[in-house]
Structure formats: C-alpha cells, structure tokens
Design a protein around this motif. Structure first.
Motif, PDB file in Angstrom:
ATOM      1  N   PRO A 194      -4.480   9.319  16.394  1.00  0.00           N
ATOM      2  CA  PRO A 194      -5.034   8.244  15.584  1.00  0.00           C
ATOM      3  C   PRO A 194      -3.971   7.239  15.214  1.00  0.00           C
ATOM      4  O   PRO A 194      -2.805   7.569  15.119  1.00  0.00           O
ATOM      5  CB  PRO A 194      -5.540   8.955  14.331  1.00  0.00           C
ATOM      6  CG  PRO A 194      -4.693  10.175  14.237  1.00  0.00           C
ATOM      7  CD  PRO A 194      -4.363  10.556  15.665  1.00  0.00           C
ATOM      8  N   ALA A 221     -12.249   4.413   2.102  1.00  0.00           N
ATOM      9  CA  ALA A 221     -12.930   5.559   2.686  1.00  0.00           C
ATOM     10  C   ALA A 221     -13.888   6.143   1.662  1.00  0.00           C
ATOM     11  O   ALA A 221     -13.535   6.323   0.498  1.00  0.00           O
ATOM     12  CB  ALA A 221     -11.920   6.612   3.123  1.00  0.00           C
ATOM     13  N   ASP A 238      -3.032  14.427  10.652  1.00  0.00           N
ATOM     14  CA  ASP A 238      -4.449  14.257  10.929  1.00  0.00           C
ATOM     15  C   ASP A 238      -4.971  15.519  11.611  1.00  0.00           C
ATOM     16  O   ASP A 238      -4.197  16.256  12.239  1.00  0.00           O
ATOM     17  CB  ASP A 238      -4.670  13.061  11.854  1.00  0.00           C
ATOM     18  CG  ASP A 238      -4.497  11.742  11.139  1.00  0.00           C
ATOM     19  OD1 ASP A 238      -4.911  11.655   9.967  1.00  0.00           O
ATOM     20  OD2 ASP A 238      -3.954  10.805  11.750  1.00  0.00           O
ATOM     21  N   PRO A 284     -12.728  11.460   1.422  1.00  0.00           N
ATOM     22  CA  PRO A 284     -11.312  11.622   1.752  1.00  0.00           C
ATOM     23  C   PRO A 284     -11.131  12.249   3.141  1.00  0.00           C
ATOM     24  O   PRO A 284     -11.873  13.145   3.536  1.00  0.00           O
ATOM     25  CB  PRO A 284     -10.764  12.546   0.665  1.00  0.00           C
ATOM     26  CG  PRO A 284     -11.886  12.847  -0.247  1.00  0.00           C
ATOM     27  CD  PRO A 284     -13.123  12.208   0.260  1.00  0.00           C
ATOM     28  N   VAL A 285     -10.165  11.730   3.855  1.00  0.00           N
ATOM     29  CA  VAL A 285      -9.881  12.229   5.193  1.00  0.00           C
ATOM     30  C   VAL A 285      -9.169  13.574   5.073  1.00  0.00           C
ATOM     31  O   VAL A 285      -8.172  13.688   4.349  1.00  0.00           O
ATOM     32  CB  VAL A 285      -8.991  11.227   5.962  1.00  0.00           C
ATOM     33  CG1 VAL A 285      -8.650  11.747   7.335  1.00  0.00           C
ATOM     34  CG2 VAL A 285      -9.672   9.886   6.047  1.00  0.00           C
ATOM     35  N   PRO A 286      -9.675  14.598   5.749  1.00  0.00           N
ATOM     36  CA  PRO A 286      -8.992  15.890   5.674  1.00  0.00           C
ATOM     37  C   PRO A 286      -7.629  15.829   6.355  1.00  0.00           C
ATOM     38  O   PRO A 286      -7.492  15.233   7.417  1.00  0.00           O
ATOM     39  CB  PRO A 286      -9.936  16.850   6.403  1.00  0.00           C
ATOM     40  CG  PRO A 286     -10.766  15.977   7.282  1.00  0.00           C
ATOM     41  CD  PRO A 286     -10.848  14.647   6.603  1.00  0.00           C
ATOM     42  N   ARG A 287      -6.654  16.419   5.749  1.00  0.00           N
ATOM     43  CA  ARG A 287      -5.291  16.432   6.281  1.00  0.00           C
ATOM     44  C   ARG A 287      -4.868  17.876   6.486  1.00  0.00           C
ATOM     45  O   ARG A 287      -5.324  18.779   5.794  1.00  0.00           O
ATOM     46  CB  ARG A 287      -4.331  15.760   5.308  1.00  0.00           C
ATOM     47  CG  ARG A 287      -4.715  14.354   4.908  1.00  0.00           C
ATOM     48  CD  ARG A 287      -4.889  13.471   6.077  1.00  0.00           C
ATOM     49  NE  ARG A 287      -3.888  12.418   6.090  1.00  0.00           N
ATOM     50  CZ  ARG A 287      -3.627  11.707   7.130  1.00  0.00           C
ATOM     51  NH1 ARG A 287      -4.252  11.892   8.229  1.00  0.00           N
ATOM     52  NH2 ARG A 287      -2.728  10.771   7.080  1.00  0.00           N
ATOM     53  N   GLY A 292      -2.175   5.400  12.592  1.00  0.00           N
ATOM     54  CA  GLY A 292      -1.999   5.544  11.150  1.00  0.00           C
ATOM     55  C   GLY A 292      -1.232   4.383  10.582  1.00  0.00           C
ATOM     56  O   GLY A 292      -0.189   4.009  11.087  1.00  0.00           O
TER      57      GLY A 292
END
Length: 135
Positions: A5, A36, A81, A39-42, A7
């Motif tokens: 991705p 967003a 990511d 929340p984007v999982p990390r 970033g």
C-alpha cells in the motif's frame, strides 16, 4: 498486482505508489480532507514476523532499506499494514528465486509496481493487448 500500500508519512518506500505533488492547476480538483470511518487495522512487528516466518531483525532491516512500508505508533514501535506479510513473501521469492541482492530487489519491486500501474491504466481505458499480462 501491487502488494504494497502507498503510505503517507510512512517509513520505507514512501515515493513508490504515492500520489504526485499537486500543481497550482490541480488543487481545485479536490481540497476536501478525508477521514477514515473505521480505523485501519495494523500489525505489530511480532505479528508480522510470526505470519511471515522471518526474524524481526530481518524485517527491521527491510524497513531500513525501504523494501517494506512501516509507520511508528505513539510508543515508537513499528506497525505494518495487513498486507506486509505478502510483501515480505514477495521479497523472499525474489531473493531466493532470482538470487538478487536487496538493492536490486528494491529496483525490481519498483519496476513491477510501475508495470502494474500501467496495466491497470490500460484496463481502465478499455484497451486490450493481444498478449495476456505477464505478471
């Protein structure tokens, strides 16, 4: 196929896949800020190391070389990511299959990403070539 991705503000390959800088004529297209909704999982360094089967020190080296994108959380730890294990697998395949050093792997990854972007642009225009995509 782009495994990495793009970033913004991340560590590593920030220039690859990132949006080009806006020019004066281009700024009127979209000036809205996007947030967003979820929340984007990390993934932590330990989780990425477990999923990829690589030692955390080697993953840190890949981040330092710019082969893998990572960011730092509020505590200063590396977070990745969810696609990072796939990116690491791609790096390992290039290393073992083609016997490339890490500098040349970065170049090959950049070229493969560029090819993917060009193929996507061709598909978007509806232009079809006579030969199937090689990637």
């Amino acid at each position: 196929m782009n495994d990495r991705p793009a970033g913004a503000g991340g560590i590593g390959r920030a220039g690859v896949g990132a949006r080009p800088a806006r020019t004066g004529a281009d700024t009127t297209a979209s000036t809205a800020v996007r947030y967003a909704l979820v929340p984007v999982p990390r993934l932590s360094l330990a989780a990425v190391a477990l999923r990829s089967g690589l030692h955390p020190d080697l993953i840190r080296r890949f981040v330092a070389l710019g082969l893998v994108d990572a960011e730092r959380d509020s505590a200063g730890r590396l977070v990745f990511d969810p696609t990072a294990p796939a990116v690491l697998a791609r790096i390992q395949r290039l290393r073992t299959g083609l016997c490339l050093n890490y500098a040349s792997i970065g170049l090959v990854l950049d070229l493969l990403d560029r090819i993917s972007l060009l193929e996507a642009a061709l598909r978007g225009r509806g232009t079809r070539s006579e030969t199937p995509p090689w990637t």
